[in-house]
Design a protein around this motif. Sequence first.
Motif, PDB file in Angstrom:
ATOM      1  N   THR A 225      17.033  -5.027 -42.647  1.00 52.10           N
ATOM      2  CA  THR A 225      16.146  -5.919 -43.405  1.00 52.10           C
ATOM      3  C   THR A 225      16.483  -7.376 -43.133  1.00 52.10           C
ATOM      4  O   THR A 225      15.583  -8.209 -42.902  1.00 52.10           O
ATOM      5  N   SER A 226      17.774  -7.709 -43.137  1.00 48.03           N
ATOM      6  CA  SER A 226      18.194  -9.085 -42.863  1.00 48.03           C
ATOM      7  C   SER A 226      17.897  -9.471 -41.416  1.00 48.03           C
ATOM      8  O   SER A 226      17.486 -10.603 -41.134  1.00 48.03           O
ATOM      9  N   LYS A 227      18.113  -8.543 -40.500  1.00 50.33           N
ATOM     10  CA  LYS A 227      17.806  -8.808 -39.091  1.00 50.33           C
ATOM     11  C   LYS A 227      16.335  -9.182 -38.926  1.00 50.33           C
ATOM     12  O   LYS A 227      16.010 -10.162 -38.234  1.00 50.33           O
ATOM     13  N   LYS A 228      15.455  -8.426 -39.526  1.00 52.27           N
ATOM     14  CA  LYS A 228      14.027  -8.704 -39.433  1.00 52.27           C
ATOM     15  C   LYS A 228      13.696 -10.069 -40.031  1.00 52.27           C
ATOM     16  O   LYS A 228      12.920 -10.843 -39.452  1.00 52.27           O
ATOM     17  N   ARG A 229      14.313 -10.393 -41.166  1.00 55.54           N
ATOM     18  CA  ARG A 229      14.073 -11.679 -41.820  1.00 55.54           C
ATOM     19  C   ARG A 229      14.488 -12.844 -40.912  1.00 55.54           C
ATOM     20  O   ARG A 229      13.760 -13.820 -40.759  1.00 55.54           O
ATOM     21  N   PHE A 230      15.658 -12.719 -40.289  1.00 51.48           N
ATOM     22  CA  PHE A 230      16.144 -13.792 -39.432  1.00 51.48           C
ATOM     23  C   PHE A 230      15.343 -13.897 -38.143  1.00 51.48           C
ATOM     24  O   PHE A 230      15.067 -15.009 -37.667  1.00 51.48           O
TER      25      PHE A 230
ATOM     26  N   ILE B  68      10.902 -21.102 -35.964  1.00 53.06           N
ATOM     27  CA  ILE B  68      11.620 -22.300 -35.528  1.00 53.06           C
ATOM     28  C   ILE B  68      11.324 -22.602 -34.061  1.00 53.06           C
ATOM     29  O   ILE B  68      11.071 -23.760 -33.688  1.00 53.06           O
ATOM     30  N   LEU B  69      11.323 -21.579 -33.218  1.00 54.50           N
ATOM     31  CA  LEU B  69      11.079 -21.775 -31.792  1.00 54.50           C
ATOM     32  C   LEU B  69       9.652 -22.238 -31.518  1.00 54.50           C
ATOM     33  O   LEU B  69       9.406 -22.972 -30.553  1.00 54.50           O
TER      34      LEU B  69
ATOM     35  N   GLU C  58      22.062 -23.518 -28.139  1.00 49.37           N
ATOM     36  CA  GLU C  58      23.476 -23.369 -28.433  1.00 49.37           C
ATOM     37  C   GLU C  58      23.710 -22.308 -29.502  1.00 49.37           C
ATOM     38  O   GLU C  58      24.720 -21.600 -29.479  1.00 49.37           O
ATOM     39  N   ALA C  59      22.803 -22.200 -30.457  1.00 42.63           N
ATOM     40  CA  ALA C  59      22.916 -21.207 -31.519  1.00 42.63           C
ATOM     41  C   ALA C  59      22.300 -19.864 -31.126  1.00 42.63           C
ATOM     42  O   ALA C  59      22.248 -18.947 -31.946  1.00 42.63           O
ATOM     43  N   ALA C  60      21.841 -19.760 -29.866  1.00 39.91           N
ATOM     44  CA  ALA C  60      21.353 -18.500 -29.284  1.00 39.91           C
ATOM     45  C   ALA C  60      20.075 -17.970 -29.922  1.00 39.91           C
ATOM     46  O   ALA C  60      19.803 -16.771 -29.834  1.00 39.91           O
ATOM     47  N   LEU C  61      19.279 -18.821 -30.537  1.00 39.91           N
ATOM     48  CA  LEU C  61      18.035 -18.340 -31.135  1.00 39.91           C
ATOM     49  C   LEU C  61      17.113 -17.679 -30.111  1.00 39.91           C
ATOM     50  O   LEU C  61      16.489 -16.652 -30.419  1.00 39.91           O
ATOM     51  N   PRO C  62      16.999 -18.216 -28.874  1.00 44.31           N
ATOM     52  CA  PRO C  62      16.159 -17.508 -27.889  1.00 44.31           C
ATOM     53  C   PRO C  62      16.666 -16.110 -27.586  1.00 44.31           C
ATOM     54  O   PRO C  62      15.876 -15.198 -27.342  1.00 44.31           O
TER      55      PRO C  62
ATOM     56  N   ALA D  56      23.237 -28.588 -37.158  1.00 46.36           N
ATOM     57  CA  ALA D  56      21.810 -28.818 -36.870  1.00 46.36           C
ATOM     58  C   ALA D  56      21.022 -27.510 -36.768  1.00 46.36           C
ATOM     59  O   ALA D  56      19.963 -27.377 -37.402  1.00 46.36           O
ATOM     60  N   PRO D  57      21.486 -26.509 -35.995  1.00 45.62           N
ATOM     61  CA  PRO D  57      20.729 -25.250 -35.944  1.00 45.62           C
ATOM     62  C   PRO D  57      20.697 -24.545 -37.300  1.00 45.62           C
ATOM     63  O   PRO D  57      19.665 -24.002 -37.704  1.00 45.62           O
ATOM     64  N   LEU D  58      21.824 -24.558 -38.006  1.00 41.60           N
ATOM     65  CA  LEU D  58      21.887 -23.890 -39.303  1.00 41.60           C
ATOM     66  C   LEU D  58      20.914 -24.512 -40.295  1.00 41.60           C
ATOM     67  O   LEU D  58      20.255 -23.804 -41.065  1.00 41.60           O
ATOM     68  N   GLU D  59      20.799 -25.836 -40.281  1.00 43.35           N
ATOM     69  CA  GLU D  59      19.884 -26.505 -41.207  1.00 43.35           C
ATOM     70  C   GLU D  59      18.438 -26.098 -40.935  1.00 43.35           C
ATOM     71  O   GLU D  59      17.640 -25.963 -41.868  1.00 43.35           O
TER      72      GLU D  59
END
Length: 225
Positions: A6-11, A18-19, A29-33, A95-98
């Motif tokens: 559930t958390s994985k899907k939310r994130f 964001i992207l 840097e935060a590996a969002l891609p 910055a990525p966390l915010e």
Amino acid sequence: MKEFNTSKKRFKNAFRRILKEGDGYEIGEAALPAYTHKNPFIDWLFWERIKIAYNFANKHKSVDKILDFGCGSGVLSYMLAEKHYTVTACDIEFAPLELVKSKIEFPRTINFIEGDILTHNLMDNSFDIIFALDVLEHIEDLEPYIDEFHRLLSPNGIILISGPTENIFYKIGRKIAGSRFTGDYHVTNISIIKETFKKKMKIFSLTKLLFPVVLFELFTAQKNS
């Protein structure tokens, strides 16, 4: 495991939003891609390390206080706080966390620390588990941080480390995955990290992803008795 999924899907949904709004250097840097990659193998590979850490904490019933070193986008910190662990999340900059926090409301119980942990004077023996997932390969001089981890761990505390092998298969895979996954900013690899830890702590191999072609390795370290 339902809570994890559930958390994985939310994130993942938050990361995609964001992207769509922009894709700066700090997002890479935060590996969002990577955490939103369309390739199912890459998706599994990046989320599997989070799942291993999550399950590792849940298997240690006496654990209370956890340090998420190099928390990045905050995924692991969020999941552990949801399980009522006392979580401290730190990173060199937020910055990525915010950006993620603008999409997801994090538990207020998380203690966020921005900046170099060496300058924050946390108390001795503060943490039962320290997670350092895919972060130490960015640090050239590891020994001061290992000393700090040693000081911060409780007497029976454990640190779990994950990092890339940087072998030829890893480098080929990064290039196939796309330009955002080249890893040129890594200054070391998991083998060197492990050898550096061996000088000051007892280490134990946890798992390799994927054997026999190992792209990432996870190991644990404990204080010498």
